[in-house]
Design a protein around this motif. Structure first.
Motif, PDB file in Angstrom:
ATOM      1  N   ASP A 115       0.827  -1.215   0.000  1.00 43.95           N
ATOM      2  CA  ASP A 115       0.000   0.000   0.000  1.00 43.95           C
ATOM      3  C   ASP A 115       0.862   1.267   0.000  1.00 43.95           C
ATOM      4  N   ALA A 116       1.954   1.249   0.746  1.00 42.48           N
ATOM      5  CA  ALA A 116       2.842   2.420   0.795  1.00 42.48           C
ATOM      6  C   ALA A 116       3.492   2.680  -0.568  1.00 42.48           C
ATOM      7  N   LEU A 117       3.731   1.612  -1.318  1.00 41.84           N
ATOM      8  CA  LEU A 117       4.346   1.765  -2.643  1.00 41.84           C
ATOM      9  C   LEU A 117       3.349   2.180  -3.719  1.00 41.84           C
ATOM     10  N   THR A 118       2.071   1.921  -3.481  1.00 37.84           N
ATOM     11  CA  THR A 118       1.052   2.222  -4.483  1.00 37.84           C
ATOM     12  C   THR A 118       1.011   3.718  -4.759  1.00 37.84           C
ATOM     13  N   ASN A 119       1.136   4.055  -6.032  1.00 34.80           N
ATOM     14  CA  ASN A 119       1.091   5.450  -6.496  1.00 34.80           C
ATOM     15  C   ASN A 119       2.132   6.340  -5.837  1.00 34.80           C
ATOM     16  N   THR A 120       3.250   5.750  -5.408  1.00 32.46           N
ATOM     17  CA  THR A 120       4.337   6.524  -4.835  1.00 32.46           C
ATOM     18  C   THR A 120       5.530   6.435  -5.777  1.00 32.46           C
ATOM     19  N   PRO A 121       5.836   7.520  -6.491  1.00 36.29           N
ATOM     20  CA  PRO A 121       6.960   7.464  -7.422  1.00 36.29           C
ATOM     21  C   PRO A 121       8.299   7.401  -6.672  1.00 36.29           C
ATOM     22  N   VAL A 122       8.964   6.265  -6.788  1.00 34.24           N
ATOM     23  CA  VAL A 122      10.269   6.041  -6.167  1.00 34.24           C
ATOM     24  C   VAL A 122      11.173   5.394  -7.210  1.00 34.24           C
ATOM     25  N   PRO A 123      12.486   5.425  -7.008  1.00 30.89           N
ATOM     26  CA  PRO A 123      13.388   4.789  -7.974  1.00 30.89           C
ATOM     27  C   PRO A 123      13.055   3.297  -8.161  1.00 30.89           C
ATOM     28  N   ALA A 124      13.264   2.807  -9.355  1.00 30.04           N
ATOM     29  CA  ALA A 124      12.880   1.435  -9.718  1.00 30.04           C
ATOM     30  C   ALA A 124      13.564   0.377  -8.854  1.00 30.04           C
ATOM     31  N   ASP A 125      14.862   0.532  -8.584  1.00 29.09           N
ATOM     32  CA  ASP A 125      15.555  -0.489  -7.788  1.00 29.09           C
ATOM     33  C   ASP A 125      15.038  -0.517  -6.355  1.00 29.09           C
ATOM     34  N   PHE A 126      14.704   0.620  -5.816  1.00 30.64           N
ATOM     35  CA  PHE A 126      14.116   0.713  -4.474  1.00 30.64           C
ATOM     36  C   PHE A 126      12.747   0.030  -4.466  1.00 30.64           C
ATOM     37  N   LYS A 127      11.926   0.374  -5.448  1.00 27.98           N
ATOM     38  CA  LYS A 127      10.582  -0.206  -5.531  1.00 27.98           C
ATOM     39  C   LYS A 127      10.657  -1.715  -5.692  1.00 27.98           C
ATOM     40  N   SER A 128      11.600  -2.176  -6.482  1.00 24.65           N
ATOM     41  CA  SER A 128      11.758  -3.616  -6.695  1.00 24.65           C
ATOM     42  C   SER A 128      12.084  -4.339  -5.390  1.00 24.65           C
ATOM     43  N   ALA A 129      13.002  -3.796  -4.613  1.00 25.00           N
ATOM     44  CA  ALA A 129      13.397  -4.424  -3.343  1.00 25.00           C
ATOM     45  C   ALA A 129      12.237  -4.455  -2.356  1.00 25.00           C
ATOM     46  N   LEU A 130      11.491  -3.366  -2.251  1.00 25.87           N
ATOM     47  CA  LEU A 130      10.376  -3.311  -1.295  1.00 25.87           C
ATOM     48  C   LEU A 130       9.177  -4.119  -1.784  1.00 25.87           C
ATOM     49  N   THR A 131       8.984  -4.199  -3.083  1.00 22.03           N
ATOM     50  CA  THR A 131       7.918  -5.048  -3.631  1.00 22.03           C
ATOM     51  C   THR A 131       8.229  -6.514  -3.356  1.00 22.03           C
ATOM     52  N   GLU A 132       9.471  -6.898  -3.523  1.00 22.99           N
ATOM     53  CA  GLU A 132       9.868  -8.281  -3.227  1.00 22.99           C
ATOM     54  C   GLU A 132       9.657  -8.591  -1.750  1.00 22.99           C
ATOM     55  N   TYR A 133       9.970  -7.644  -0.878  1.00 21.28           N
ATOM     56  CA  TYR A 133       9.711  -7.861   0.551  1.00 21.28           C
ATOM     57  C   TYR A 133       8.212  -8.095   0.776  1.00 21.28           C
ATOM     58  N   SER A 134       7.383  -7.251   0.203  1.00 20.19           N
ATOM     59  CA  SER A 134       5.938  -7.370   0.368  1.00 20.19           C
ATOM     60  C   SER A 134       5.447  -8.742  -0.085  1.00 20.19           C
ATOM     61  N   GLN A 135       5.901  -9.172  -1.244  1.00 20.14           N
ATOM     62  CA  GLN A 135       5.467 -10.463  -1.778  1.00 20.14           C
ATOM     63  C   GLN A 135       6.028 -11.627  -0.962  1.00 20.14           C
ATOM     64  N   ALA A 136       7.269 -11.516  -0.522  1.00 12.80           N
ATOM     65  CA  ALA A 136       7.886 -12.582   0.282  1.00 12.80           C
ATOM     66  C   ALA A 136       7.204 -12.693   1.645  1.00 12.80           C
ATOM     67  N   ALA A 137       6.848 -11.567   2.245  1.00 11.52           N
ATOM     68  CA  ALA A 137       6.156 -11.592   3.537  1.00 11.52           C
ATOM     69  C   ALA A 137       4.797 -12.274   3.399  1.00 11.52           C
ATOM     70  N   THR A 138       4.096 -11.960   2.323  1.00 18.02           N
ATOM     71  CA  THR A 138       2.793 -12.581   2.086  1.00 18.02           C
ATOM     72  C   THR A 138       2.936 -14.083   1.842  1.00 18.02           C
ATOM     73  N   ALA A 139       3.945 -14.470   1.068  1.00 20.09           N
ATOM     74  CA  ALA A 139       4.169 -15.896   0.794  1.00 20.09           C
ATOM     75  C   ALA A 139       4.547 -16.655   2.063  1.00 20.09           C
ATOM     76  N   PHE A 140       5.381 -16.052   2.899  1.00 20.98           N
ATOM     77  CA  PHE A 140       5.784 -16.697   4.150  1.00 20.98           C
ATOM     78  C   PHE A 140       4.581 -16.781   5.095  1.00 20.98           C
ATOM     79  N   SER A 141       3.737 -15.764   5.072  1.00 24.98           N
ATOM     80  CA  SER A 141       2.507 -15.784   5.863  1.00 24.98           C
ATOM     81  C   SER A 141       1.646 -16.991   5.481  1.00 24.98           C
ATOM     82  N   THR A 142       1.529 -17.226   4.197  1.00 24.13           N
ATOM     83  CA  THR A 142       0.749 -18.375   3.716  1.00 24.13           C
ATOM     84  C   THR A 142       1.335 -19.679   4.234  1.00 24.13           C
ATOM     85  N   GLN A 143       2.656 -19.798   4.222  1.00 24.55           N
ATOM     86  CA  GLN A 143       3.295 -21.028   4.700  1.00 24.55           C
ATOM     87  C   GLN A 143       3.112 -21.206   6.210  1.00 24.55           C
ATOM     88  N   LEU A 144       3.149 -20.123   6.968  1.00 19.65           N
ATOM     89  CA  LEU A 144       2.895 -20.227   8.410  1.00 19.65           C
ATOM     90  C   LEU A 144       1.442 -20.643   8.680  1.00 19.65           C
TER      91      LEU A 144
END
Length: 176
Positions: A115-144
């Motif tokens: 949600d924090a990244l949505t419609n927030t213009p930030v550098p691509a490499d920064f957005k990529s790292a934080l998007t991966e965190y978001s997706q990894a946290a959700t995936a790990f949540s599913t496994q827990l």
């Protein structure tokens, strides 16, 4: 009728070309000289705009990082509690709420960062790292959650845990 139209078009094109040639053939004597005051003012405004844009991007990144830090800390506390229960060999009725709390915290962390990244213009490499965190946290949540339900598979769980750990490290590195 087609010949008349074609003839008319050609006549218009020739007249237009002649007018353009006559209008563009005159020259002006002299030399172009830049007004030094205008040049200095222009350079200053460009530098100021560049500095303002960089400051705005950093402020947006800091906002996203603040969201990430608070969500990741909450998830870390919950994951530490899961580890503690596992180290204690806690019975299922004691471990289950801890697993559920950790899964909820991870899912919340993923959602908050996304949600924090949505419609927030930030550098691509920064957005990529934080998007991966978001997706990894959700995936790990599913496994827990799967672990709490007794439907987890060890390879999927370990893979999600490793992905989450790596993504968290990359996000920490990306945040200023």
């Amino acid at each position: 009728m087609k010949r008349q139209t074609l003839g008319m078009l050609l006549a218009v094109a020739v007249v237009s070309a002649g007018l353009i040639a006559v209008g563009c053939s005159s020259t002006i004597d002299g030399h172009g000289i830049a007004n030094n005051a205008d040049v200095t003012a222009y350079r200053s405004s460009v530098a100021s705009a560049s500095t303002s844009a960089a400051a705005a991007a950093t402020a947006r990144m800091n906002t996203v990082c603040s969201t990430f830090f608070s969500a990741a800390i909450e998830a870390s506390f919950k994951l530490d509690a899961v580890k503690k229960r596992a180290d204690e060999h806690a019975p299922a009725e004691v471990a289950l709420p801890t697993l559920t709390d950790a899964a909820t915290a991870l899912k919340s962390a993923g959602t908050k960062v996304a949600d924090a990244l949505t419609n927030t213009p930030v550098p691509a490499d920064f957005k990529s790292a934080l998007t991966e965190y978001s997706q990894a946290a959700t995936a790990f949540s599913t496994q827990l959650t799967n672990l709490a339900l007794g439907t987890s598979n060890e390879d999927a769980f370990m893979s999600a845990q490793t992905r989450y750990s790596n993504a968290k490290t990359a996000a920490l590195t990306a945040c200023p």
